[in-house]
Scaffold this active site. Structure first.
Site, PDB file in Angstrom:
ATOM      1  N   HIS A  90       2.315  11.702  -6.480  1.00 36.06           N
ATOM      2  CA  HIS A  90       2.875  11.389  -5.158  1.00 36.06           C
ATOM      3  C   HIS A  90       4.391  11.237  -5.233  1.00 36.06           C
ATOM      4  CE1 HIS A  90      -0.863  11.200  -3.217  1.00 36.06           C
ATOM      5  NE2 HIS A  90      -1.026   9.896  -3.057  1.00 36.06           N
ATOM      6  N   TYR A 143       0.848  -1.193   0.000  1.00 34.76           N
ATOM      7  CA  TYR A 143       0.000   0.000   0.000  1.00 34.76           C
ATOM      8  C   TYR A 143       0.885   1.246   0.000  1.00 34.76           C
ATOM      9  CZ  TYR A 143      -4.171  -2.830   1.019  1.00 34.76           C
ATOM     10  OH  TYR A 143      -5.208  -3.722   0.955  1.00 34.76           O
ATOM     11  N   GLU A 144       0.452   2.292  -0.700  1.00 34.26           N
ATOM     12  CA  GLU A 144       1.310   3.472  -0.863  1.00 34.26           C
ATOM     13  C   GLU A 144       1.508   4.250   0.444  1.00 34.26           C
ATOM     14  OE1 GLU A 144      -0.630   5.728  -3.919  1.00 34.26           O
ATOM     15  OE2 GLU A 144      -1.934   6.768  -2.518  1.00 34.26           O
ATOM     16  N   SER A 145       0.726   3.937   1.455  1.00 33.70           N
ATOM     17  CA  SER A 145       0.934   4.564   2.763  1.00 33.70           C
ATOM     18  C   SER A 145       2.215   4.055   3.418  1.00 33.70           C
ATOM     19  CB  SER A 145      -0.265   4.287   3.669  1.00 33.70           C
ATOM     20  OG  SER A 145      -0.529   2.898   3.702  1.00 33.70           O
ATOM     21  N   GLY A 146       2.813   3.007   2.859  1.00 37.64           N
ATOM     22  CA  GLY A 146       4.109   2.563   3.372  1.00 37.64           C
ATOM     23  C   GLY A 146       4.098   1.200   4.026  1.00 37.64           C
TER      24      GLY A 146
END
Lengths: 242, 272
Positions: free
Chosen positions: B104, A42-45
């Protein structure tokens, strides 16, 4: 049906870059049915999240609590996405055109005064460029399936075969488009999206009606097998768990 | 050394009209209380920076604090649009909002360059998209070693960056953990920084995967329990998912937003 068809497209230990909503539902469904060792990023890390319920957002705490590793956002994009370590990128779209280009920025020809201002790019342009393949999940209608997108947020196949190579984009781009009506794939010769599969109960005429260009239908058109009992149970459990 | 102060004093001292201000936090640890204090102090002409402008930026934009937004994804996550943001872009209400739009990956690298003391960052990005046609802070650069064409984006160095974290000690050392997003980079890239924290403790106990910002790298620390709400702070609070849905009904119309501002922001003085 869209979530089930999208889940079936994933297999084995693939590394999947997951966005919230349908992609997340599909990836988690696949992990609970036929692809237990799927790696969710997930791009949140978070790398290798194994949530026990559907996350409410890409930054849901459960994704960090169940991950193999929690990393910073610059690291997600620079170390993991950019060098091509991710197999499949899952993207949604407000508009998708006949060559798989994606718009999530503005509707209307004028960027400065748009008809509708959409959320924008997020991680999508680089997901579309750098993942080995891209799967697009989108509801099909004449508003979403257009001849040419108003704004290219994420590059698909440009205006045809070879355009990605010309730009030096490392990934294969959109290889699969899953909608509520069926499945489209780029033609190997022209890169134009072609209807290759329809979901049970859907007619080709319906799909044409919901497409904003003169849709080509593959000669060997198949029908999506209906959801199995196991898939439906897993999906229900996933949706019920909070 | 970081000064330990109140939220009100910190915002009064660190955030000025016309500043470039970044409030970061990737879903987790979003400094909502600080954003509302900026509204309360009626700052104007701010250039707001944030990868994912969500509810707190909808509030700042709707309240007329911003003249420009630098961002990569603006929406109410999992709910829909930001109506105050849309109203400002489409109808210039309450004031016109200029936008500078990135991805991003581009934004993250702009902060990294800022934190690294470099003038720009290089990434394999944007190619084939329409973003470079509308954003003049996206250029193409040729690699001097391979001849490859890459994207270049300038460093982001905000006048002030504001983040929320779990804990600080009395000296102002800051500890955060969980999803840490781009917060460390945003603080290190900024001229001044404010960290609001859930609590100030005598001694920081180590936590797995934590990030420490030493007191000398932070300008001010303010204790603001629950300062991330409706976002969350791992170990302290859960995300208030209902609030994100509720915001859609508040933000949708100018009237309901104005009422919300009067009742929930302007009438609430934060303790000194």
């Amino acid at each position: 049906m869209m979530s089930v068809a999208a889940a079936r497209a994933l297999s084995g230990g693939q590394r999947v870059f997951v966005g919230i909503g349908l992609p997340s539902t599909a990836a988690n469904l696949a992990r609970r049915t036929h692809a237990a060792d799927l790696v969710l990023v997930y791009e949140s890390g978070t790398l290798g999240s194994k949530p026990t319920r559907l996350p409410a957002s890409i930054g849901d705490g459960i994704l960090a609590d169940t991950a193999d590793a929690v990393i910073s956002v610059p690291e997600v994009f620079n170390y993991w996405l950019q060098p091509g370590r991710i197999d499949i990128g899952f993207l949604g779209a407000a508009q998708l055109d006949r060559f798989g280009n994606i718009n999530t920025t503005v509707i209307g020809p004028d960027y400065a005064s748009p008809k509708v201002r959409l959320p924008g790019a997020g991680g999508a342009p680089e997901i579309a460029a750098n993942c080995r393949e891209v799967y697009v999940v989108v509801r099909q209608s004449r508003r979403s399936f257009v001849e040419q997108v108003d704004f290219i947020t994420s590059f698909g196949h440009g205006r045809g075969k070879g355009d990605r190579e010309k730009l030096g984009l490392p990934g294969a781009g959109p290889t699969l488009v899953i909608t509520d009506l069926g499945v489209l794939r780029p033609d190997p010769g022209t890169a134009e999206l072609v209807l290759t599969q329809i979901h049970e109960g859907v007619t080709v005429e319906q799909v044409r009606e919901a497409t904003g260009w003169d849709l080509t239908v593959a000669p060997e058109l198949t029908t999506t097998p209906p959801p199995t009992e196991a898939e439906l149970t897993a999906l229900r459990e996933l949706k019920a768990a909070r | 050394m970081a000064e330990t102060t109140s939220l009100r004093d910190a915002v009064a001292q660190l955030v000025h009209d016309g500043d470039t201000v970044a409030l970061e936090g990737f879903t987790h640890l979003i400094p909502h209380a600080a954003g509302q204090e900026i509204i309360r102090q009626r700052r104007r002409d701010l250039t707001l920076v944030r990868m994912t402008p969500d509810i707190v930026y909808d509030q700042l934009i709707g309240a007329g604090c911003a003249k420009k937004l630098i961002f990569s994804w603006g929406g109410n996550p999992g709910v829909g649009s930001l109506h105050r943001f849309r109203d400002a872009v489409q109808n210039s209400w309450p004031v016109p909002l200029e936008i500078e739009e990135h991805s991003h990956a581009g934004m993250a690298n702009r902060y990294v360059a800022g934190a690294s003391g470099l003038p720009f960052a290089v990434l394999r990005g944007y190619r084939g998209t329409d973003l470079p046609r509308h954003t003049d802070t996206i250029k193409t650069i040729t690699c001097p070693f391979t001849g490859a064409e890459l994207a270049a984006v300038p460093a982001l160095n905000p006048d002030v960056s504001i983040i929320h974290a779990q804990r600080a000690d009395r000296a102002g050392n800051v500890q955060m953990w969980g999803l840490v997003g781009v917060q460390k980079e945003a603080v290190l890239a900024a001229k001044r920084s404010l960290v609001t924290v859930e609590e100030i403790v005598d001694e920081l106990t180590p936590v797995p995967g934590q990030v420490i910002l030493p007191a000398w790298a932070v300008t001010a620390v303010a204790e603001v329990p629950g300062g991330a709400h409706p976002s969350y702070a791992a170990g302290y609070s859960e995300r208030d998912n209902d609030y994100y849905a509720y915001w859609d009904s508040i933000g949708r119309e100018r009237d309901s937003f104005q009422r919300w501002l009067d009742e929930k922001v302007f009438s609430q003085e934060v303790a000194k």
